[in-house]
Design a protein around this motif. Structure first.
Motif: not given
Length: 180
Positions: A35, A39, A147, A152-153
């Motif tokens: 992860d 990222h 994302a 991820v964000c």
């Protein structure tokens, strides 16, 4: 027993700071290495796209200024607004406004064909730069969607990475399915 130096030990056995202050010890799950790597890749890609977009916008501003100067000089040298409009693809009102903005030009004596060729070339360069910017923007939007789908964000982090506002991120990704 060790000698007492007058200072309290840093941490007691119960996990509290000896000074009575709260020590944050959250047990939040740490992101796994994969992860974290995903990222980092995404953050790097968004940073690169932000730079590319900045360069593309700078090139567009430069080309627009050069084309506008060519438009004004062509009008000053006798080309009609309709001709310049047809060559550049701008509407006649915009051509007139651009020509009026340059009030300190003098007739250059350049032939009509030279003006037309220069205007065509600069207009084509400007269109190519705008298409390049559009492609970069589309890739950035695809990265934002990826994302959000992969979690991820979040919106705020994406906003900081892209230079957009969190509200813009939310509006542009409104119909995208996000995992719960």
């Amino acid at each position: 027993m060790p000698a007492h130096t007058g200072s309290a030990p840093a941490v007691s056995l119960q996990g509290r700071a000896a000074t009575g202050r709260y020590a944050y010890r959250a047990k939040a799950p740490r992101p796994e290495a994969s992860d974290h790597a995903e990222h980092a890749k995404l953050a790097y890609a968004l940073g690169v796209h932000r730079q590319l977009l900045s360069h593309a916008q700078s090139a567009i501003r430069t080309l627009t200024a050069a084309r506008n100067e060519l438009i004004a000089q062509a009008i000053e040298d006798g080309l009609t607004i309709a001709t310049v409009s047809a060559v550049t693809g701008e509407n006649m009102k915009s051509v007139r406004t651009i020509a009026l903005a340059y009030d300190d030009l003098h007739p250059g004596g350049v032939p009509r064909s030279a003006h037309v060729a220069a205007l065509k070339q600069k207009s084509e360069e400007l269109r190519a730069a705008e298409q390049h910017r559009h492609r970069i923007t589309e890739r950035r939007e695809a990265l934002i969607v990826m994302a959000l789908r992969n979690q991820v964000c979040d919106d705020l982090e994406l906003a900081s990475l892209t230079g957009l506002t969190p509200d813009h991120i939310r509006r542009s990704t409104r119909g995208i399915a996000r995992p719960a």
